[in-house]
Write a protein that holds these residues in place. Structure first.
Motif, PDB file in Angstrom:
ATOM      1  N   TYR A 145      43.578  34.235  39.053  1.00  0.00           N
ATOM      2  CA  TYR A 145      43.187  34.607  40.404  1.00  0.00           C
ATOM      3  C   TYR A 145      44.413  34.730  41.294  1.00  0.00           C
ATOM      4  N   CYS A 146      45.311  33.744  41.207  1.00  0.00           N
ATOM      5  CA  CYS A 146      46.517  33.776  42.032  1.00  0.00           C
ATOM      6  C   CYS A 146      47.372  34.984  41.698  1.00  0.00           C
ATOM      7  N   TYR A 147      47.492  35.261  40.395  1.00  0.00           N
ATOM      8  CA  TYR A 147      48.292  36.417  39.996  1.00  0.00           C
ATOM      9  C   TYR A 147      47.655  37.708  40.486  1.00  0.00           C
ATOM     10  N   GLU A 148      46.343  37.667  40.582  1.00  0.00           N
ATOM     11  CA  GLU A 148      45.644  38.875  41.017  1.00  0.00           C
ATOM     12  C   GLU A 148      45.878  39.145  42.503  1.00  0.00           C
ATOM     13  N   ILE A 149      45.784  38.079  43.321  1.00  0.00           N
ATOM     14  CA  ILE A 149      45.999  38.347  44.746  1.00  0.00           C
ATOM     15  C   ILE A 149      47.475  38.457  45.092  1.00  0.00           C
ATOM     16  N   PRO A 198      50.336  39.743  42.965  1.00  0.00           N
ATOM     17  CA  PRO A 198      50.887  40.264  41.689  1.00  0.00           C
ATOM     18  C   PRO A 198      52.385  39.992  41.553  1.00  0.00           C
ATOM     19  N   ARG A 199      53.075  39.893  42.682  1.00  0.00           N
ATOM     20  CA  ARG A 199      54.508  39.595  42.606  1.00  0.00           C
ATOM     21  C   ARG A 199      54.779  38.314  41.836  1.00  0.00           C
ATOM     22  N   LEU A 200      53.897  37.368  42.016  1.00  0.00           N
ATOM     23  CA  LEU A 200      54.103  36.076  41.361  1.00  0.00           C
ATOM     24  C   LEU A 200      53.962  36.201  39.856  1.00  0.00           C
ATOM     25  N   LYS A 201      53.083  37.087  39.432  1.00  0.00           N
ATOM     26  CA  LYS A 201      52.903  37.253  37.994  1.00  0.00           C
ATOM     27  C   LYS A 201      54.172  37.820  37.373  1.00  0.00           C
ATOM     28  N   GLU A 202      54.729  38.853  38.051  1.00  0.00           N
ATOM     29  CA  GLU A 202      55.976  39.446  37.562  1.00  0.00           C
ATOM     30  C   GLU A 202      57.073  38.399  37.423  1.00  0.00           C
ATOM     31  N   ARG A 203      57.088  37.461  38.364  1.00  0.00           N
ATOM     32  CA  ARG A 203      58.214  36.534  38.436  1.00  0.00           C
ATOM     33  C   ARG A 203      57.862  35.125  37.982  1.00  0.00           C
ATOM     34  N   HIS A 204      56.872  35.018  37.099  1.00  0.00           N
ATOM     35  CA  HIS A 204      56.375  33.672  36.820  1.00  0.00           C
ATOM     36  C   HIS A 204      57.380  32.770  36.132  1.00  0.00           C
ATOM     37  N   ARG A 205      58.435  33.334  35.552  1.00  0.00           N
ATOM     38  CA  ARG A 205      59.417  32.464  34.894  1.00  0.00           C
ATOM     39  C   ARG A 205      60.641  32.200  35.754  1.00  0.00           C
ATOM     40  N   ALA A 258      53.650  29.345  47.916  1.00  0.00           N
ATOM     41  CA  ALA A 258      53.152  28.132  48.571  1.00  0.00           C
ATOM     42  C   ALA A 258      51.643  28.215  48.764  1.00  0.00           C
ATOM     43  N   ILE A 259      51.178  29.380  49.182  1.00  0.00           N
ATOM     44  CA  ILE A 259      49.734  29.527  49.387  1.00  0.00           C
ATOM     45  C   ILE A 259      49.016  29.475  48.038  1.00  0.00           C
ATOM     46  N   ALA A 260      49.572  30.203  47.066  1.00  0.00           N
ATOM     47  CA  ALA A 260      48.940  30.235  45.745  1.00  0.00           C
ATOM     48  C   ALA A 260      48.871  28.825  45.155  1.00  0.00           C
ATOM     49  N   ARG A 261      49.959  28.065  45.312  1.00  0.00           N
ATOM     50  CA  ARG A 261      49.973  26.714  44.750  1.00  0.00           C
ATOM     51  C   ARG A 261      48.853  25.862  45.351  1.00  0.00           C
ATOM     52  N   ILE A 297      45.028  36.155  53.178  1.00  0.00           N
ATOM     53  CA  ILE A 297      44.308  34.961  53.637  1.00  0.00           C
ATOM     54  C   ILE A 297      42.883  35.329  54.021  1.00  0.00           C
ATOM     55  N   GLY A 298      42.762  36.473  54.687  1.00  0.00           N
ATOM     56  CA  GLY A 298      41.434  36.937  55.068  1.00  0.00           C
ATOM     57  C   GLY A 298      40.549  37.150  53.851  1.00  0.00           C
ATOM     58  N   ARG A 299      41.128  37.735  52.809  1.00  0.00           N
ATOM     59  CA  ARG A 299      40.350  37.967  51.578  1.00  0.00           C
ATOM     60  C   ARG A 299      39.921  36.650  50.932  1.00  0.00           C
ATOM     61  N   LEU A 300      40.867  35.721  50.983  1.00  0.00           N
ATOM     62  CA  LEU A 300      40.601  34.421  50.377  1.00  0.00           C
ATOM     63  C   LEU A 300      39.344  33.800  50.920  1.00  0.00           C
ATOM     64  N   LYS A 301      39.286  33.852  52.229  1.00  0.00           N
ATOM     65  CA  LYS A 301      38.170  33.203  52.888  1.00  0.00           C
ATOM     66  C   LYS A 301      36.856  33.766  52.363  1.00  0.00           C
ATOM     67  N   ASP A 302      36.822  35.097  52.214  1.00  0.00           N
ATOM     68  CA  ASP A 302      35.587  35.706  51.759  1.00  0.00           C
ATOM     69  C   ASP A 302      35.299  35.382  50.305  1.00  0.00           C
ATOM     70  N   GLN A 303      36.372  35.490  49.467  1.00  0.00           N
ATOM     71  CA  GLN A 303      36.124  35.322  48.031  1.00  0.00           C
ATOM     72  C   GLN A 303      35.857  33.878  47.652  1.00  0.00           C
ATOM     73  N   ARG A 304      36.528  32.949  48.308  1.00  0.00           N
ATOM     74  CA  ARG A 304      36.455  31.558  47.854  1.00  0.00           C
ATOM     75  C   ARG A 304      35.652  30.664  48.785  1.00  0.00           C
ATOM     76  N   LYS A 305      35.098  31.241  49.801  1.00  0.00           N
ATOM     77  CA  LYS A 305      34.308  30.478  50.767  1.00  0.00           C
ATOM     78  C   LYS A 305      35.097  29.304  51.319  1.00  0.00           C
ATOM     79  N   LEU A 306      36.358  29.609  51.658  1.00  0.00           N
ATOM     80  CA  LEU A 306      37.235  28.568  52.185  1.00  0.00           C
ATOM     81  C   LEU A 306      37.016  28.389  53.672  1.00  0.00           C
TER      82      LEU A 306
END
Ligand SMILES: Nc1ncnc2c1ncn2[C@@H]1O[C@H](COP(=O)(O)OP(=O)(O)OP(=O)(O)O)[C@@H](O)[C@H]1O
Ligand SMILES: [Mg+2]
Lengths: 291, 243, 428
Positions: free
Chosen positions: B122-126, B128-135, B150-153, B183-192
């Motif tokens: 999910y984090c990599y999806e929202i 994608p930069r983090l996925k590229e740089r995961h190492r 920081a937000i993804a963590r 952040i706006g998307r998060l709220k909707d998708q995760r009911k945060l």
């Protein structure tokens, strides 16, 4: 000619592995937890004497006896950190805390020596096993198990620690706490618990390094004090807090010493490895493997 | 209705009182902004909620399924384990660990461990930069990437309530917009439920449901919705530069 | 809170201090009518020399008990006042000043070992005290103190003389063109052993193919590289000047790399201690080392056997070296000679007693003899000899308590069996 080089390098590798086992716990306590535990070599010697005791009293194989004393040392380290945290860490700023901790651990080192002298006497003690005197020959290279078995145990120890710190939750948390304790609480971990575990692990490695020590050479209670310098240099050389770095540093020191002894003269051994340490620290102040 | 309530909160640093009277409420599924200029006490409110400041008094509690759970006096890691998490000011990543290690550590709370892989995806999806740089070692990331991490963590712990302190600090306006959109998307998708401190009013208001203004350690205005906030004199004066 | 912190520091300090100062202890008869005669000393009871220090203490205690059982000295009981110097020579001067000026002991005994004995020498000289030495190498060289008496069996030529024994034995094989490797520990002892070896080698016209020093333990943990370097030179004679840990490790390393010189050993210390002998066991077979006592028929030193019997029965109980072949007989003699002199002169005056010992020599369980006429304070003739182990079958201590296994091969005077040449190293 080539035989001598090979044999010398093999000797260096074998002893280097053992050095790594001695230094790795300090790398954890000093490097990750910032606790200047100069009593570490003292605990190594204590581990050695306990192994000796179990071996002589119950006839246990030293490698097995070493495993039995690990939980004792772990618990001791765990609790010692609790006390340290309560009286030193949480009560003052870091610098001041470390200074008084230095005094504390120096005292601990002396107390260990005194206790060992009183309990076991001051003679040199060593453990001889059926495998101690076996020498295996691979072509022209001779490997004696007295050296090789401690080496293998050290390698195993480094691997386990490496995997633990990079693959398990608690291992990663210990690293996290070392890097940013506040952030570590925000991921829901209890830094005090993580550090207690880490200190316990550090002590466990001391115990087992001690086991390997008595298998290798005779030890006596004051050896801890005298071994301090080397253990610290290797921990620093490896980049504090890095198991793999410590292993590589141990090997470098071992091989250097071995080659110096064979080709320059054994009286140069200490000087050469010290110069090497200075050069590496000058080029890479954080040690070999510190990211 | 579940909610987080802060009531009559007072706080001080070494006998200097910085929060005098802060009361605010965060309802389930809401995004609330806490507005205020430098040094007015926004971060302090966050720290109090997270149990990171010992010298605070008043009331902080969760209402869950009709039950009241007091947070004041609890340890930070216990609060995190209740599903509340903070993206702290200055991001506070673990500098010598890789992106992936940072993320995995986010799932340290027991209730989150089972879903690590799912949450990672999910984090990599929202982001994608983090996925590229995961190492990559996290202290070599750019400022924007760090904020994403920081937000993804914090999301890795499957929070119900997410506190974000200065999501936009040090970021270019374009990136701020990206982060806000996410952040706006998060709220909707995760009911945060999200409580956000911000100085960048224009960006924050896009995703906010309502907001508070804090001045010198007290809540001086509460806006019930976007329009009220935009129309407020204080907001106009402080954040929009309109006299 | 700060009180608490302070309190903790205080506790730590007190604990540390109580270990490091472990107060002086006085021993002797209590409740006697007459004031006891008090003999003061510091000893290495902990630290790396503790093993020796403890065995010396026991020997002294036995000596005082013997005297007190006979009614004391000059009709007064004798008492020992001693401190632990932690094998740290820098603590010694302070302790002796305290013994002489604060405790006001009547006589002193030296601490153990060269560094400590040299450290207290100026104090003894300053107060004109008779100073019986317990195991030092040429401690009086710089001082030339008249009342220093070294109770140590090496004689005027000191450790350098050990090399003579070794190379003399090698020469007696009749073999020509022997090559020599010299390896010693990098400390004062090793330096002098090497020096003596080089002199000796020159005297016998042998060729040195290797000469080096290894850093003292624990700097050297692994001895295989250095032994391999020696092996590589193919030296026929491997002369070693080592301290106990080195001794054990070098012997093991030789076995491991398969190096079998024709004669191996020399000035390897530690081989008189039970712990080390039992550790090595059969590995000692063929090895040579200088010893001062072994249970061979050619050794007839005073009534040393009687003393050792008493010592061994006590040592087992007190957990000190159970054999007592190294320091104890000489330590006993040191104390005994001093007390005899007091009794004979009827005086507590340092000059009177000192002059008496100087004139009458030493006389106790190790036998009797004179002092070096050159005034070094050493005994006039060396009492060291070279032992070659053989027939050791196990790691049991009893192996080392019977004749025939630690055969004396040099000098001729004490020889108790033929040298095995080339030495059958490590063979069970
Ligand atoms: N650790 C501390 N010790 C002493 N005073 C502090 C500490 N942290 C914050 N303060 C003070 O408390 C007040 C409120 O600080 P806080 O960090 O909550 O402000 P803020 O609203 O988050 O400001 P910014 O927008 O600059 O982040 C400030 O006056 C600050 O100087
Ligand atoms: Mg702030």
């Amino acid at each position: 000619m080539i035989d001598v080089i090979l044999n010398t390098i093999v000797s260096g590798i074998l002893i280097g592995g053992f050095y790594a086992a001695c230094a790795i716990g300090l790398s954890i306590s000093f490097g990750m937890l910032r606790i200047p535990n100069i009593a570490h070599p003292g605990f190594i010697i204590a581990g050695g004497f306990l192994t000796y005791y179990f071996n002589k009293t119950f006839g246990l194989d030293p490698l097995l006896a070493g495993l039995l004393i690990i939980p004792i040392f772990f618990a001791f380290g765990f609790l010692l950190y609790r006390g340290y945290n309560r009286f030193f860490e949480s009560k003052r700023d870091e610098r001041e805390g470390q200074m008084s901790a230095l005094v504390l651990f120096f005292g601990v080192l002396m107390i260990i020596e005194a206790l060992l002298s009183v309990t076991f006497g001051v003679d040199f003690r060593t453990v001889t096993t059926p495998w101690s005197s076996i020498v295996l020959h691979f072509g022209s290279v001779g490997i004696c198990l007295r050296m090789a078995v401690p080496f293998l145990c050290s390698v195993l120890m480094v691997c386990i620690l490496y995997l633990y710190f990079s693959k398990t939750y608690l291992g990663l948390v210990i690293q996290a706490v070392a890097q940013d304790s506040m952030a570590a609480t925000l991921i829901g971990s209890d830094p005090r618990f993580a550090k207690s575990i880490a200190f316990g692990i550090s002590f466990s490695t001391a115990a087992y390094a001690g086991t390997l020590f008595v298998c290798l050479v005779p030890v006596e209670p004051s050896l801890g004090m005298q071994f301090l310098g080397r253990v610290f240099s290797i921990a620093i050389l490896g980049g504090l807090g890095s198991p793999l770095g410590t292993a590589v540093a141990g090997l470098i020191v071992g091989i250097t010493e071995s080659l110096t002894t064979a080709y320059i003269g054994s009286s140069w051994t200490l000087a050469v490895s010290f110069i090497l340490l200075l050069i590496i620290i000058a080029v890479k102040p954080t040690g070999l493997f510190r990211r | 209705m579940n909610k987080l309530v802060v009531n009559n909160l007072k706080a001080s640093y070494q006998s200097v009182q910085v929060l005098h009277d802060v009361s605010l409420t965060l309802h389930e599924g809401e995004t609330v902004i806490l507005l205020g200029t430098n040094g007015n006490g926004k971060s302090t409110v966050m720290k109090c909620i997270m149990g990171m400041l010992k010298s605070c008094s008043g009331e902080i509690y969760l209402e869950r399924d009709g039950q009241r759970i007091d947070l004041l006096g609890k340890k930070t890691h216990d609060i995190v384990n209740m599903g509340i998490t903070l993206v702290p000011e200055g991001r506070r990543l673990f500098p010598y660990l890789t992106v992936k290690e940072n993320l995995v550590l986010g799932s340290y709370p027991h209730h989150a461990r089972g879903d690590v892989d799912e949450n990672l995806d999910y984090c990599y999806e929202i982001f994608p930069r983090l996925k590229e740089r995961h190492r990559q070692i996290s202290n070599t990331l750019s400022g924007g990437e760090r904020q994403m991490l920081a937000i993804a963590r914090s999301l890795m712990s499957k929070p119900e309530i997410l506190l974000i302190d200065e999501a936009s600090m040090g970021l270019a306006p374009v990136i701020v917009r990206d982060v806000m959109v996410q952040i706006g998307r998060l709220k909707d998708q995760r009911k945060l439920s999200i409580l956000l401190t911000e100085q960048n009013f224009n960006q924050a208001i896009k995703i906010a449901d309502r907001g508070y203004i804090i001045v010198h350690g007290s809540i001086s205005y509460e806006g019930k919705n976007k329009d009220e906030l935009m129309g407020n004199d204080l907001v106009k004066k402080i954040f929009l530069g309109i006299e | 809170m700060s009180m608490k912190r302070f309190g903790l520091m205080l506790i730590i300090l007190v604990v540390v201090a109580s270990f490091s100062m472990a107060g002086g202890k006085a021993e002797g008869q209590e409740g006697s009518d007459t004031e006891p005669i008090r003999i003061g000393a510091s000893l290495a009871l902990t630290g790396n020399l503790g093993s020796a220090g403890k065995s010396i203490l026991l020997a002294w205690q036995i000596c005082l008990e013997d005297w007190n059982a006979k009614g004391g000295v000059l009709g007064r009981p004798v008492e020992l006042v001693y401190y632990d110097d932690h094998s740290n020579a820098s603590e010694v001067p302070g302790l002796y000043t305290k013994l002489i000026t604060v405790d006001k002991v009547d006589f002193i005994q030296s601490p153990y070992g060269t560094p400590a004995i040299t450290a207290a020498m100026p104090i003894a000289m300053e107060h004109g005290m008779v100073y019986p030495g317990n195991a030092a190498l040429a401690a009086n060289k710089e001082f030339n103190y008249k009342y220093y008496f070294s109770f140590w069996p090496l004689g005027p030529r000191q450790v350098e003389g050990i090399a003579d024994l070794f190379f003399e034995a090698a020469m007696s094989s009749g073999e020509k063109n022997l090559t020599v490797a010299i390896l010693s520990e990098d400390n004062e002892y090793g330096a002098r052993v090497s020096e003596g070896a080089l002199e000796s080698v020159k005297k016998y016209g042998l060729k040195v193919v290797y000469n080096d020093r290894y850093p003292p333990s624990p700097a050297t943990v692994d001895f295989t590289p250095v032994v391999r370097a020696v092996q590589n030179t193919g030296a026929d004679l491997f002369f070693v000047g080592s301290f106990p840990q080195g001794t054990i490790s070098i012997i093991k390393a030789c076995k491991e790399v398969g190096y079998k010189p024709k004669l191996f050993g020399g000035a390897m210390t530690g081989v008189a201690y039970a712990a080390n002998l039992t550790e090595l066991g059969p590995l000692l077979n063929g090895v040579c080392a200088c010893c001062y006592y072994v249970p061979e028929p050619t050794i007839q030193f005073g009534n040393v056997e009687d003393f050792l019997e008493t010592y061994q029965s006590r040592a087992a109980v007190e957990g000190v070296d159970p054999l007592g072949y190294y320091n104890p007989p000489w330590a006993y003699s040191s104390m005994d000679t001093l007390l005899k002199a007091i009794e004979a002169t009827g005086s507590l005056d340092q000059t009177v007693v000192g002059d008496y010992i100087l004139a009458n020599g030493w006389d106790s369980v190790v036998g009797k003899g004179a002092w070096d006429p050159a005034g070094s304070g050493e005994i006039a003739e060396s009492r060291g000899f070279l032992v070659q182990w053989r027939g050791i079958e196990s790691n049991d201590l009893s192996e080392f308590m019977v004749p025939g296994k630690q055969v004396i091969i040099a000098p001729e005077e004490y020889q108790s069996g033929p040298m095995l040449w080339p030495s059958p190293l490590f063979e069970d």
